[in-house]
Design an enzyme around this catalytic site. Structure first.
Site, PDB file in Angstrom:
ATOM      1  N   HIS A 204       0.732  -1.130   0.163  1.00  0.00           N
ATOM      2  CA  HIS A 204       0.209   0.458  -0.256  1.00  0.00           C
ATOM      3  C   HIS A 204       1.114   1.304  -0.059  1.00  0.00           C
ATOM      4  O   HIS A 204       0.527   1.909  -0.097  1.00  0.00           O
ATOM      5  CB  HIS A 204      -0.840  -0.084   1.412  1.00  0.00           C
ATOM      6  CG  HIS A 204      -0.156   0.526   2.734  1.00  0.00           C
ATOM      7  ND1 HIS A 204       0.563  -0.465   3.087  1.00  0.00           N
ATOM      8  CD2 HIS A 204      -0.959   1.115   3.474  1.00  0.00           C
ATOM      9  CE1 HIS A 204       0.472  -0.288   4.295  1.00  0.00           C
ATOM     10  NE2 HIS A 204       0.721   0.851   4.146  1.00  0.00           N
TER      11      HIS A 204
HETATM   12  C1  UD1 Z   1      -2.384   5.746   5.002  1.00  0.00           C
HETATM   13  C2  UD1 Z   1      -0.996   6.620   5.521  1.00  0.00           C
HETATM   14  C3  UD1 Z   1      -0.368   4.925   5.681  1.00  0.00           C
HETATM   15  C4  UD1 Z   1      -0.594   3.980   6.442  1.00  0.00           C
HETATM   16  C5  UD1 Z   1      -1.989   3.623   5.589  1.00  0.00           C
HETATM   17  C6  UD1 Z   1      -2.342   2.004   6.347  1.00  0.00           C
HETATM   18  C7  UD1 Z   1      -0.641   8.753   5.503  1.00  0.00           C
HETATM   19  C8  UD1 Z   1      -0.171   9.934   4.618  1.00  0.00           C
HETATM   20  N1  UD1 Z   1      -0.538   7.504   5.233  1.00  0.00           N
HETATM   21  O1  UD1 Z   1      -1.906   5.066   3.656  1.00  0.00           O
HETATM   22  O2  UD1 Z   1       0.843   5.476   6.767  1.00  0.00           O
HETATM   23  O3  UD1 Z   1       0.869   3.157   6.331  1.00  0.00           O
HETATM   24  O4  UD1 Z   1      -2.639   5.069   5.783  1.00  0.00           O
HETATM   25  O5  UD1 Z   1      -3.323   1.688   5.818  1.00  0.00           O
HETATM   26  O6  UD1 Z   1      -1.904   9.108   6.052  1.00  0.00           O
HETATM   27  N2  UD1 Z   1      -9.159   5.138   0.408  1.00  0.00           N
HETATM   28  C9  UD1 Z   1     -10.586   4.200   0.281  1.00  0.00           C
HETATM   29  N3  UD1 Z   1     -11.112   3.972   1.344  1.00  0.00           N
HETATM   30  C10 UD1 Z   1     -10.657   3.899   2.407  1.00  0.00           C
HETATM   31  C11 UD1 Z   1      -8.800   4.570   2.762  1.00  0.00           C
HETATM   32  C12 UD1 Z   1      -8.307   4.886   1.953  1.00  0.00           C
HETATM   33  O7  UD1 Z   1     -11.085   3.821  -0.925  1.00  0.00           O
HETATM   34  O8  UD1 Z   1     -11.421   3.754   3.548  1.00  0.00           O
HETATM   35  C13 UD1 Z   1      -8.503   4.812  -0.980  1.00  0.00           C
HETATM   36  C14 UD1 Z   1      -8.705   6.546  -0.837  1.00  0.00           C
HETATM   37  O9  UD1 Z   1      -8.817   6.265  -2.864  1.00  0.00           O
HETATM   38  C15 UD1 Z   1      -7.445   7.441  -0.636  1.00  0.00           C
HETATM   39  C16 UD1 Z   1      -6.644   5.967  -0.898  1.00  0.00           C
HETATM   40  O10 UD1 Z   1      -7.445   4.385  -0.811  1.00  0.00           O
HETATM   41  O11 UD1 Z   1      -7.119   8.812  -1.897  1.00  0.00           O
HETATM   42  C17 UD1 Z   1      -5.743   5.989   0.054  1.00  0.00           C
HETATM   43  O12 UD1 Z   1      -5.191   6.450   1.140  1.00  0.00           O
HETATM   44  P1  UD1 Z   1      -4.890   7.530   2.671  1.00  0.00           P
HETATM   45  O13 UD1 Z   1      -5.247   7.699   3.577  1.00  0.00           O
HETATM   46  O14 UD1 Z   1      -4.688   9.172   2.256  1.00  0.00           O
HETATM   47  O15 UD1 Z   1      -3.687   7.142   2.447  1.00  0.00           O
HETATM   48  P2  UD1 Z   1      -3.270   5.559   2.463  1.00  0.00           P
HETATM   49  O16 UD1 Z   1      -2.474   5.195   1.176  1.00  0.00           O
HETATM   50  O17 UD1 Z   1      -4.004   4.906   2.945  1.00  0.00           O
HETATM   51  N1  UDP Z   2      -4.304  -5.220   8.760  1.00  0.00           N
HETATM   52  C1  UDP Z   2      -5.670  -5.855   8.497  1.00  0.00           C
HETATM   53  N2  UDP Z   2      -6.118  -6.565   7.516  1.00  0.00           N
HETATM   54  C2  UDP Z   2      -5.726  -5.885   6.029  1.00  0.00           C
HETATM   55  C3  UDP Z   2      -4.173  -5.115   6.533  1.00  0.00           C
HETATM   56  C4  UDP Z   2      -3.437  -5.362   7.431  1.00  0.00           C
HETATM   57  O1  UDP Z   2      -6.159  -6.584   9.513  1.00  0.00           O
HETATM   58  O2  UDP Z   2      -5.824  -5.990   5.183  1.00  0.00           O
HETATM   59  C5  UDP Z   2      -3.708  -4.734   9.302  1.00  0.00           C
HETATM   60  C6  UDP Z   2      -2.441  -5.693  10.282  1.00  0.00           C
HETATM   61  O3  UDP Z   2      -2.257  -5.832  11.255  1.00  0.00           O
HETATM   62  C7  UDP Z   2      -1.332  -4.401   9.508  1.00  0.00           C
HETATM   63  C8  UDP Z   2      -2.014  -3.554  10.547  1.00  0.00           C
HETATM   64  O4  UDP Z   2      -3.263  -3.806   9.899  1.00  0.00           O
HETATM   65  O5  UDP Z   2      -0.606  -4.410  10.582  1.00  0.00           O
HETATM   66  C9  UDP Z   2      -1.256  -2.104   9.549  1.00  0.00           C
HETATM   67  O6  UDP Z   2      -2.161  -1.751   8.153  1.00  0.00           O
HETATM   68  P1  UDP Z   2      -0.988  -1.901   7.732  1.00  0.00           P
HETATM   69  O7  UDP Z   2      -0.163  -2.179   6.924  1.00  0.00           O
HETATM   70  O8  UDP Z   2      -2.113  -0.456   6.641  1.00  0.00           O
HETATM   71  O9  UDP Z   2      -0.614   0.249   7.881  1.00  0.00           O
HETATM   72  P2  UDP Z   2       1.129   0.561   7.808  1.00  0.00           P
HETATM   73  O10 UDP Z   2       1.140  -0.653   9.073  1.00  0.00           O
HETATM   74  O11 UDP Z   2       2.344  -0.167   7.290  1.00  0.00           O
HETATM   75  O12 UDP Z   2       1.328   1.750   9.149  1.00  0.00           O
END
Ligand code: UD1
Ligand code: UDP
Length: 354
Positions: A204
């Site tokens: 991601h």
């Molecule tokens: C965010 C965090 C990242 C973390 C990750 C965990 C920042 C800059 N990044 O990244 O550090 O590791 O969360 O998962 O804060 N979207 C959906 N549904 C949702 C959420 C997101 O469709 O419920 C899609 C949208 O298109 C959005 C994209 O995912 O633009 C990215 O979501 P965003 O929260 O901006 O960043 P993450 O990549 O999730």
């Molecule tokens: N996770 C989950 N379902 C998923 C993917 C991740 O429950 O489909 C959990 C997993 O425990 C992981 C945590 O969400 O450690 C953190 O999420 P993510 O990898 O999105 O974020 P990061 O730790 O890189 O910020």
């Protein structure tokens, strides 16, 4: 003591579950603010449900957007809540846009900030998370580090006051959930998987999703692996897949599924032969569960998992990923890393004492 906790993204719901329970057990007042950064049920609601996290007192409903617009909207929304609630502490977690917005809103109001997961560094300023961490650490009054490395990183930046080495709250949650996941999750059955006969993958990071060459190279590697790969797909990655030029056709053995809840994730992780990921949380979970990990990045903040011989960095390089899947063997010993599962108690204790 009155605490306002700021959460917004999937990993923060998991981390907050540990401290939130500890605070409430000790009869402190905690108000939970959900920025709305993650909003799909499988990215948000399912974690509240499975981890018995109380419903948010405020949901700002900010949602997705460019970094500036998203963070700015959070800043305004959080400022309003903090002005009204005037807590003793504002508690922020990790390194997302919700984290930096919470820390900045609090600091501007002269309210005290406590940062859980302080001191992590990738030393790569191209990562949005690195900017969020550095700024949050420099605004925080209490800094809770998961590792000695994190503690030392802060010292190197001149931050030595209010720093506590407490371990990682994700270990608290995993320890509490392991048995429940084994008993209650039926994901292996649903996907017709046998224990230790598949790999678990997650992708991601911005560097692997906005950069379609990286994404294609990673997926090409997955296509060359003969074992089954289960890939619960982050919505960001699903979007990137759709944008791939000349879409990569994935082999049937690469099983793309919707994001799963925490219980299913733990169940999938504990029975995987190997984990491929660019997630911070999953690198640690792999270590705690004794599952070898191939990290799809060129650097990691969790350097101890590499130093102890349980994690290897393959970036988005197709050959390196394929080679690591075939030949990476973990060390025979696995020392205790990132605490003993009692980090939340230490955090609560320090909040009360400061
Ligand atoms: C965010 C965090 C990242 C973390 C990750 C965990 C920042 C800059 N990044 O990244 O550090 O590791 O969360 O998962 O804060 N979207 C959906 N549904 C949702 C959420 C997101 O469709 O419920 C899609 C949208 O298109 C959005 C994209 O995912 O633009 C990215 O979501 P965003 O929260 O901006 O960043 P993450 O990549 O999730
Ligand atoms: N996770 C989950 N379902 C998923 C993917 C991740 O429950 O489909 C959990 C997993 O425990 C992981 C945590 O969400 O450690 C953190 O999420 P993510 O990898 O999105 O974020 P990061 O730790 O890189 O910020």
């Amino acid at each position: 003591m009155k605490v306002v906790t700021i959460v917004g993204a999937r990993p923060q719901f998991i981390k907050a579950a540990a401290v939130s329970h500890a605070l409430r057990r000790a009869s402190h007042t905690e108000l939970l603010v959900h920025t709305g950064q993650h909003y799909d049920d499988e990215m948000s609601a399912i974690f509240f449900e499975q981890l018995a996290l109380p419903a948010p007192d405020y949901n700002l409903g900010i949602g997705s957007g460019l970094h500036g617009a998203q963070t700015g909207a959070m800043l305004a929304g959080i400022e309003e809540v903090l002005s009204k609630e005037r807590p003793d502490w504002v508690l922020v977690y990790g390194d997302t846009n919700s984290t930096i917005a919470g820390a900045l809103a609090a600091a501007k109001l002269h309210q005290r900030v406590a940062h859980v997961e302080a001191g992590l560094r990738s030393f790569n300023r191209a990562m949005p998370e690195e900017i969020n961490r550095v700024v949050t650490d420099h605004l925080s009054n209490l800094l809770f580090c998961p590792s000695q490395t994190a503690f030392d990183n802060l010292a190197a930046e001149g931050i030595t006051v209010g720093v506590h080495l407490v371990g990682d709250v994700m270990a608290d949650v995993l320890q509490r959930t392991l048995e429940r996941a084994r008993e209650s999750s039926n994901i292996l059955k649903r996907l017709a998987l046998k224990e230790h006969s598949y790999l678990l993958a997650t992708i991601h990071r911005q560097e692997n999703t906005d950069n379609l060459v990286h994404l294609r190279d990673i997926l090409s590697a997955f296509n060359r692996v003969e074992e089954t790969i289960v890939l619960p797909i982050h919505p960001r990655t699903r979007g990137a897949l759709a944008r791939l030029h000349g879409p990569v056709t994935l082999r049937a053995s690469v099983r793309v599924i919707d994001p799963v809840g925490y219980l299913d994730l733990v169940r999938l992780a504990q029975s995987a032969r190997l984990i491929l990921t660019d997630s911070g949380g999953l690198q640690k979970e792999a270590y705690w569960l004794g599952v070898p990990c191939v990290t799809l990045r060129e650097e990691t903040e969790w350097v101890e998992t590499v130093q102890t011989g349980w994690n290897t960095l393959a970036g988005a390089r197709t050959d390196a990923i394929v080679d690591a899947v075939a030949s990476f063997r973990p060390a025979t010993t696995r020392p205790l890393l990132y605490g003993d599962g009692r980090s939340a108690e230490r955090i609560t204790g320090a909040l009360i004492a400061t």
